[in-house]
Design a protein around this motif. Structure first.
Motif, PDB file in Angstrom:
ATOM      1  N   ALA A  61       7.169  -3.385  -2.371  1.00 16.61           N
ATOM      2  CA  ALA A  61       8.246  -4.316  -2.718  1.00 16.61           C
ATOM      3  C   ALA A  61       8.826  -3.962  -4.087  1.00 16.61           C
ATOM      4  CB  ALA A  61       7.723  -5.745  -2.700  1.00 16.61           C
ATOM      5  N   LYS A  62       7.955  -3.647  -5.030  1.00 18.63           N
ATOM      6  CA  LYS A  62       8.378  -3.283  -6.389  1.00 18.63           C
ATOM      7  C   LYS A  62       9.251  -2.038  -6.385  1.00 18.63           C
ATOM      8  CE  LYS A  62       6.417  -1.868 -10.828  1.00 18.63           C
ATOM      9  NZ  LYS A  62       5.175  -1.623 -11.569  1.00 18.63           N
ATOM     10  N   HIS A  63       8.991  -1.115  -5.457  1.00 18.66           N
ATOM     11  CA  HIS A  63       9.718   0.153  -5.415  1.00 18.66           C
ATOM     12  C   HIS A  63      10.808   0.187  -4.347  1.00 18.66           C
ATOM     13  CE1 HIS A  63       6.171   1.172  -7.793  1.00 18.66           C
ATOM     14  NE2 HIS A  63       6.964   2.045  -8.364  1.00 18.66           N
ATOM     15  N   GLY A  64      11.104  -0.965  -3.726  1.00 22.22           N
ATOM     16  CA  GLY A  64      12.208  -1.039  -2.767  1.00 22.22           C
ATOM     17  C   GLY A  64      11.973  -0.324  -1.451  1.00 22.22           C
ATOM     18  N   VAL A  65      10.716  -0.124  -1.091  1.00 24.45           N
ATOM     19  CA  VAL A  65      10.381   0.544   0.167  1.00 24.45           C
ATOM     20  C   VAL A  65      10.353  -0.516   1.275  1.00 24.45           C
ATOM     21  CG1 VAL A  65       8.577   1.877   1.349  1.00 24.45           C
ATOM     22  CG2 VAL A  65       9.052   2.282  -1.076  1.00 24.45           C
ATOM     23  N   PRO A  66      10.840  -0.188   2.471  1.00 17.35           N
ATOM     24  CA  PRO A  66      10.789  -1.158   3.575  1.00 17.35           C
ATOM     25  C   PRO A  66       9.356  -1.632   3.832  1.00 17.35           C
ATOM     26  CG  PRO A  66      12.110   0.739   4.195  1.00 17.35           C
ATOM     27  CD  PRO A  66      11.461   1.072   2.877  1.00 17.35           C
ATOM     28  N   LYS A  67       9.228  -2.876   4.246  1.00 20.74           N
ATOM     29  CA  LYS A  67       7.922  -3.469   4.486  1.00 20.74           C
ATOM     30  C   LYS A  67       7.170  -2.683   5.564  1.00 20.74           C
ATOM     31  CE  LYS A  67       5.730  -7.839   5.579  1.00 20.74           C
ATOM     32  NZ  LYS A  67       5.936  -9.245   5.902  1.00 20.74           N
ATOM     33  N   MET A  68       5.913  -2.391   5.244  1.00 21.40           N
ATOM     34  CA  MET A  68       5.037  -1.703   6.196  1.00 21.40           C
ATOM     35  C   MET A  68       3.603  -2.018   5.815  1.00 21.40           C
ATOM     36  SD  MET A  68       4.940   2.283   4.960  1.00 21.40           S
ATOM     37  CE  MET A  68       6.645   2.525   4.568  1.00 21.40           C
ATOM     38  N   ARG A  69       2.706  -1.741   6.749  1.00 21.37           N
ATOM     39  CA  ARG A  69       1.278  -1.904   6.469  1.00 21.37           C
ATOM     40  C   ARG A  69       0.744  -0.624   5.840  1.00 21.37           C
ATOM     41  NH1 ARG A  69      -1.092  -2.132  11.947  1.00 21.37           N
ATOM     42  NH2 ARG A  69       0.535  -0.598  12.188  1.00 21.37           N
ATOM     43  N   PHE A  70      -0.337  -0.731   5.113  1.00 24.95           N
ATOM     44  CA  PHE A  70      -0.958   0.445   4.503  1.00 24.95           C
ATOM     45  C   PHE A  70      -1.329   1.465   5.586  1.00 24.95           C
ATOM     46  CE2 PHE A  70      -4.679   2.689   2.687  1.00 24.95           C
ATOM     47  CZ  PHE A  70      -4.041   3.259   1.591  1.00 24.95           C
ATOM     48  N   HIS A  71      -1.819   0.985   6.722  1.00 27.25           N
ATOM     49  CA  HIS A  71      -2.215   1.875   7.817  1.00 27.25           C
ATOM     50  C   HIS A  71      -1.026   2.667   8.367  1.00 27.25           C
ATOM     51  CE1 HIS A  71      -4.789   3.311  11.044  1.00 27.25           C
ATOM     52  NE2 HIS A  71      -3.799   3.065  11.879  1.00 27.25           N
ATOM     53  N   ASP A  72       0.191   2.138   8.207  1.00 29.47           N
ATOM     54  CA  ASP A  72       1.372   2.846   8.692  1.00 29.47           C
ATOM     55  C   ASP A  72       1.548   4.194   7.991  1.00 29.47           C
ATOM     56  OD1 ASP A  72       1.918   0.760  10.428  1.00 29.47           O
ATOM     57  OD2 ASP A  72       3.298  -0.227   9.034  1.00 29.47           O
ATOM     58  N   LEU A  73       0.985   4.331   6.795  1.00 27.36           N
ATOM     59  CA  LEU A  73       1.058   5.621   6.096  1.00 27.36           C
ATOM     60  C   LEU A  73       0.354   6.708   6.889  1.00 27.36           C
ATOM     61  CD1 LEU A  73       0.412   4.517   2.412  1.00 27.36           C
ATOM     62  CD2 LEU A  73       2.597   5.105   3.480  1.00 27.36           C
ATOM     63  N   ARG A  74      -0.685   6.337   7.596  1.00 26.83           N
ATOM     64  CA  ARG A  74      -1.419   7.293   8.429  1.00 26.83           C
ATOM     65  C   ARG A  74      -0.510   7.814   9.535  1.00 26.83           C
ATOM     66  NH1 ARG A  74      -6.723   8.494   9.671  1.00 26.83           N
ATOM     67  NH2 ARG A  74      -7.228   8.703  11.881  1.00 26.83           N
ATOM     68  N   HIS A  75       0.232   6.906  10.154  1.00 31.20           N
ATOM     69  CA  HIS A  75       1.164   7.318  11.206  1.00 31.20           C
ATOM     70  C   HIS A  75       2.309   8.156  10.627  1.00 31.20           C
ATOM     71  CE1 HIS A  75      -0.750   5.032  14.381  1.00 31.20           C
ATOM     72  NE2 HIS A  75      -0.873   4.038  13.530  1.00 31.20           N
ATOM     73  N   SER A  76       2.771   7.774   9.445  1.00 33.83           N
ATOM     74  CA  SER A  76       3.830   8.556   8.802  1.00 33.83           C
ATOM     75  C   SER A  76       3.343   9.962   8.499  1.00 33.83           C
ATOM     76  CB  SER A  76       4.279   7.873   7.513  1.00 33.83           C
ATOM     77  OG  SER A  76       4.833   6.617   7.783  1.00 33.83           O
ATOM     78  N   CYS A  77       2.115  10.075   8.039  1.00 31.23           N
ATOM     79  CA  CYS A  77       1.531  11.382   7.752  1.00 31.23           C
ATOM     80  C   CYS A  77       1.524  12.237   9.012  1.00 31.23           C
ATOM     81  CB  CYS A  77       0.118  11.202   7.213  1.00 31.23           C
ATOM     82  SG  CYS A  77      -0.803  12.744   7.034  1.00 31.23           S
ATOM     83  N   ALA A  78       1.032  11.673  10.097  1.00 28.78           N
ATOM     84  CA  ALA A  78       0.963  12.422  11.355  1.00 28.78           C
ATOM     85  C   ALA A  78       2.363  12.804  11.826  1.00 28.78           C
ATOM     86  CB  ALA A  78       0.253  11.600  12.424  1.00 28.78           C
ATOM     87  N   SER A  79       3.306  11.905  11.710  1.00 34.43           N
ATOM     88  CA  SER A  79       4.680  12.186  12.137  1.00 34.43           C
ATOM     89  C   SER A  79       5.285  13.316  11.314  1.00 34.43           C
ATOM     90  CB  SER A  79       5.546  10.929  12.006  1.00 34.43           C
ATOM     91  OG  SER A  79       5.037   9.903  12.808  1.00 34.43           O
ATOM     92  N   LEU A  80       5.063  13.288   9.998  1.00 31.57           N
ATOM     93  CA  LEU A  80       5.592  14.352   9.140  1.00 31.57           C
ATOM     94  C   LEU A  80       4.942  15.699   9.446  1.00 31.57           C
ATOM     95  CD1 LEU A  80       5.826  12.448   5.753  1.00 31.57           C
ATOM     96  CD2 LEU A  80       7.731  13.391   7.070  1.00 31.57           C
ATOM     97  N   LEU A  81       3.648  15.681   9.678  1.00 34.83           N
ATOM     98  CA  LEU A  81       2.965  16.928  10.037  1.00 34.83           C
ATOM     99  C   LEU A  81       3.533  17.490  11.332  1.00 34.83           C
ATOM    100  CD1 LEU A  81      -0.729  15.967   9.178  1.00 34.83           C
ATOM    101  CD2 LEU A  81       0.734  17.566   7.926  1.00 34.83           C
TER     102      LEU A  81
END
Length: 157
Positions: A61-81
């Motif tokens: 929220a402080k950095h203006g990033v869309p709301k997501m769960r911490f676990h969503d970073l795992r999915h983002s990592c896999a998607s980027l890979l």
């Protein structure tokens, strides 16, 4: 074990250096029970297990990033890979999935690049009819812009 590369290696080297300084500054107050752990405070006491998941929404929220769960970073990592051409087998190992099918079932739908290469292989391997073999359906449009009624009783000479 996962390799530490580039900026990750540099970051964790700085963490280690800061911990060494904390040992000197804190002296006998330093808690050596968790020596070598990454997520500790200045006294080498472990962070609460829920610290990251509790702090993460405030951080994004402080950095203006869309709301997501911490676990969503795992999915983002896999998607980027996957988007960068890393094979699913390697992504499985990176994520720590014990079974390849888990990774494939969750992330295979994201592999758009392989769908394109599959489509291109089909295009190269299949003979399609020539485009001039198809008649133009607009040939029957009259000057007024209406489709002419087909002649159901044609007269053949």
């Amino acid at each position: 074990m996962l390799p530490l590369v580039g900026s990750f290696r540099d970051y964790f080297q700085k963490v280690k250096e800061a911990q060494e300084l904390n040992k000197k500054v804190c002296g006998n107050c330093y808690n050596y029970d968790y020596d070598g752990y990454v997520f500790v405070n200045e006294l080498e006491e472990r962070m609460r297990p829920d610290y990251l998941t509790e702090y993460f929404p405030k951080y994004i929220a402080k950095h203006g990033v869309p709301k997501m769960r911490f676990h969503d970073l795992r999915h983002s990592c896999a998607s980027l890979l996957l988007a960068n051409g890393v094979p699913l087998k390697q992504i499985q190992e990176w994520l720590g999935h014990s079974d390849f099918s888990t990774t494939a079932n969750i992330y295979a739908h994201l592999d758009y690049r392989s769908k394109i290469s599959s489509a291109q292989a089909m295009e190269q391997g299949m003979l399609l009819p020539r485009s001039d073999d198809f008649g133009c359906r607009w040939e029957d449009v009259t000057e007024q812009g209406k489709i002419a009624e087909p002649d159901l009783n044609p007269i053949f000479d």
